[in-house]
Enzyme design. Structure first.
Site: not given
Ligand SMILES: C/C=C/C(=O)SCCNC(=O)CCNC(=O)[C@H](O)C(C)(C)COP(=O)(O)OP(=O)(O)OC[C@H]1O[C@@H](n2cnc3c(N)ncnc32)[C@H](O)[C@@H]1OP(=O)(O)O
Length: 786
Positions: A534-536
């Site tokens: 997951l890229e935040i």
């Protein structure tokens, strides 16, 4: 790997179907899940007599302060049971570090000389039995040959304990992994709790290692070759019910009963009311494992599976096979253990193991929330959009205990999302990866809400986080923010799941957006339930609380999170851009599609780039690459011809989903290059056919990917090489045995890499020019990882 199932299938096809029906699929009786239930069948050997209560124990070592660093003070009950509790101070988990093993030997020497000692229970004070040998101790040994005597000492210690001749019981709650499970395998009886946190496994293969504390031998003798190979070659862990079913544990109890049942069992083993269980094999397993034709087929199948799954790139599975085979032909004496530890030391010295341990380390580091503040407490999460992405997000959110609102425009759309989740959970239920109870709880946690439903406002009034997963349309996303802000409390964080639109544009203050500080990007990968990354993405105005909250929820959803800068493509897709262009350049030069795929699979990618484009969708790949070509990557997106994919999209060839992409799909597994694609490629290439070497293909694609990753580090799009490695390994499957782009650069040597890129730049163009950071590292000889 479904080894057992595959072997059964092979044998079944050889006229053994009736035997299989009669024997192989016989259901195995499961043990009662708690001691209280087991106790009702008190005549059974599974139901130990009542324990002397722990409070009756007398201290074995009655010092006021703690005597051992890694164990609580050992207690000897009046009936002579020594309860040894692992307790690594100040650590979340117990590990078998060099110092723990040293102290265990001292403790045992003191304990074993006590004539009152009748039996031993090994357990833990933590929610973890033992997480294995200490990975960082193993990495710290420069000359891996030195591990051989260290492991030999451990083995001598286990043998010494056995020689004392007192029954040993392992009482397991929480993870018992690697060396931790191997410790339990030396015991005479294993009891585990029915807690969801209890898991037993030998994951060493995932670190490029093998079980070196006798595990390859002891597990095989206990559960048989097929089940042992399945566990050791996949590294997957088993829960309590499966552990009981395959004979890995003897008893399953509720956590609160663990210690008393273990003490009672130890007493029972001493006074003979409980017998040590002997491993049992089904008729079918005997046919497979104990007859020459069965063995021939079994090993053939195992070898084929390992070849297929590793592409020959991972040495550990082969070493595990070798150790088990060696053990079967040297079943008596200690030779088999000697062989095992020598193989362990050899594996520990490989670059593959170093890379895989690097990934473990990176995953652990990425679990730590980088924000300066605590995350907001989150109970209710609303997901906007019930398509594949939204439903996937809702699924992983509900599985982790959040209340979930799934909102879409109408009942039909919500229904599709709910069906997607339910079908996934049904599959888990069928594969025993989920209990019926969990299934029921999960389904009850999700509330579908169609637009216009009267209760929407009421439900949203208590939402703590909203994750939006609607079409990639800036106006639509901002309209949704406006709706959400009107219905939700002030603290509610708004996460936008976009792969292309800048978060800053979505969050730009205006009539639609009043709380930009609450807005953050959460870029999930599809399919959400199985993709680990997951890229935040915070924008400049994102508050620390919003960032911390997105990170905490993402981690709880089971994702490895990396925080990346708000730039086109963020990190993963940005790195994908130059590869897509290079693939188009190679195709234009006449490199056959299958050659491209084969070369990159050999490099270590899970699938080749042509298959990857077909799987994600030619339309998606085309959109991403044209978007990035028009963004700020400049010359780094040069050198190819993206009309390769745009033409295909115009023809409706969108990949597997339309049964026609580069390949034509006629079944789940059947794919071939059809005449229409051959004709199209002839036109696209002008009839050129290239016989470029595999290495050149690999280097041309890899250099562009690795250079982009380095440029992202240079531009602070990623925070450090650890995030850069984990992002590409988990986001696009960058060869895990190479450890990610930065570990790969360290292993090859940045200087050599830069030379190779300069060579390409001279002949092919400026798109291959190494970025400044790579040039600097090459000049200084510095490494990305220490
Ligand atoms: C011959 C024998 C060879 C072997 O045994 S090789 C080792 C085989 N074992 C493993 O591969 C298990 C690795 N560990 C895990 O899978 C997970 O961890 C657990 C499931 C045990 C726990 O997960 P969670 O509750 O999420 O905690 P967390 O954040 O992953 O770990 C907490 C801290 O524990 C350290 N740690 C975990 N396992 C080991 C280990 N085997 N050796 C050294 N350290 C370990 C981590 O790094 C981290 O540390 P920090 O808090 O300082 O970041």
């Amino acid at each position: 790997m479904m080894l057992n199932r595959a072997l059964r299938k092979t044998l079944a096809s050889q006229q053994t179907r009736s035997i299989l029906r009669q024997t192989g699929l016989r259901p195995v009786r499961l043990i009662a899940p708690s001691f209280s239930t087991a106790a009702q069948t008190s005549s059974s050997s599974l139901a130990p007599p009542r324990a002397s209560s722990a409070s009756e124990s007398t201290p074995f070592v009655s010092t006021p302060s703690r005597k051992y660093e890694y164990f609580t003070n050992v207690e000897l009950t009046p009936s002579g049971v020594a309860v040894i509790k692992f307790d690594n101070p100040n650590k979340k988990v117990n590990t078998l570090s060099f110092s723990v093993m040293r102290e265990a030997r001292t403790l045992w020497d003191e304990l074993a000389s006590d004539p009152a000692l009748k039996s031993v229970v090994f357990t833990s004070t933590k929610d973890c039995f033992i997480a294995g040998a200490d990975i960082f101790d193993i990495s710290s040994v420069k000359n891996k040959e030195e591990l051989v005597p260290v492991i030999e000492e451990a083995l001598m210690f286990f043998l010494k304990m056995k020689e004392r001749g007192v029954p040993m019981v392992a009482a397991i709650h929480g993870p018992a992994l690697g060396g931790g499970l191997e410790w339990a395998l030396w015991c005479d009886y294993r009891i585990c709790t029915d807690s969801p946190s209890t898991k037993l496994g030998l994951p060493e293969v995932k670190l490029g290692l093998l079980p070196g504390f006798g595990g390859t031998q002891n597990l095989t003798s206990l559960v048989g070759v097929q089940k042992a190979m399945d566990m050791m070659l996949t590294g997957k862990d088993v829960r309590h019910d499966k552990a009981k079913k395959i004979g890995l544990v003897d008893l399953v109890v509720a956590p609160q009963s663990l210690e008393s049942v273990a003490i009672a069992t130890a007493e029972g083993l001493v006074n003979g009311t409980i017998k040590k269980k002997q491993p049992k094999k089904s008729f079918m397993d005997k046919m497979i494992e104990d007859t020459p034709p069965g063995q021939y087929l079994m090993w053939k199948k195992i070898q084929e599976m390992v070849d297929k799954n590793t592409g020959g790139n991972y040495p550990a599975p082969y070493a595990i096979i070798d150790c088990v085979k060696y053990g079967l032909s040297h079943s008596s004496g200690l030779d088999k253990y000697k062989h095992e530890r020598e193989q362990f030391a050899k594996l520990a010295a490989t670059k593959e193991s170093e890379a895989l341990i690097g990934i473990f380390d990176a995953m652990t580091q990425q679990k730590k929330n980088p924000s300066k503040v605590d995350p907001l407490p989150v109970r209710k999460v609303a997901v906007m959009g019930a398509g594949l992405m939204g439903a996937g997000i809702a699924q992983v959110t509900a599985e982790k205990g959040y209340e979930v609102l799934l909102k879409d425009r109408d009942d039909a759309a919500c229904g599709r999302g709910i069906t997607y989740m339910t079908e996934n959970w049904e599959k888990k239920l069928k594969r025993k990866r989920m209990t019926k109870h969990q299934f029921d709880i999960n389904t009850s946690r999700v509330i579908p809400l169609a637009d216009g439903t009267s209760s929407v406002k009421r439900h949203f009034a208590s939402a703590d986080l909203v994750i939006e997963a609607v079409f990639e349309n800036l106006e639509l996303k901002r309209q949704i923010i406006q709706q959400v802000e009107e219905m939700t409390p002030d603290h509610c964080v708004f996460a936008t799941n976009t792969s292309a639109i800048p978060i800053a544009s979505i969050a730009a203050p205006g009539p639609e957006v009043k709380r930009p500080q609450n807005i953050v990007g959460m870029h999930y990968f599809s399919p959400v339930p199985s993709m680990p990354l997951l890229e935040i993405i915070p924008h400049e105005g994102t508050s620390d609380e919003a960032l911390a909250t997105a990170f905490a929820v993402g981690t709880k959803q089971g994702k490895t999170c990396i925080v990346v800068k708000d730039v086109p493509g963020f990190y993963v897709n940005r790195c994908l851009g130059p590869i897509l262009v290079e693939v188009s350049a190679l195709v234009k030069e006449g490199v056959p599609l299958e050659t491209l795929d084969k070369a990159m699979k050999k490099f270590g990618m899970p699938v080749g780039p042509i298959t990857l484009i077909d799987e994600v969708g030619v339309d998606v790949a085309s959109k991403v690459s044209t978007f990035l070509a028009s963004a700020d990557l400049g010359k780094r997106m040069g050198g190819g011809d993206l009309s390769l994919m745009t033409n295909m999209v115009e023809k409706g060839w969108t990949g597997r989903k339309s049964k026609q992409g580069f390949f034509t799909y006629s079944g789940k597994k059947d794919k071939k290059i059809g005449p229409q694609v051959t004709a199209y490629l002839k036109e696209f290439t002008g009839g050129k056919v290239s016989n470029m070497s595999e290495v050149d293909i690999q280097d041309r694609i890899a250099t562009r990917l690795v250079n982009e990753a380095a440029k992202c580090l240079e531009d602070e799009i990623i925070e450090n090489p650890v995030a850069g490695d984990i992002g590409l390994v988990f986001g696009i499957g960058f060869a895990p045995f190479k450890g990610g782009p930065f570990r790969y650069l360290d292993a090859v040597g940045v200087g050599q890499y830069v030379d190779r890129m300069n060579g390409f730049a001279d002949t092919l163009g400026e798109q291959f020019e190494p970025c400044q950071l790579l040039k600097d590292y090459a000049a200084s000889g510095k490494k990305f990882h220490g």
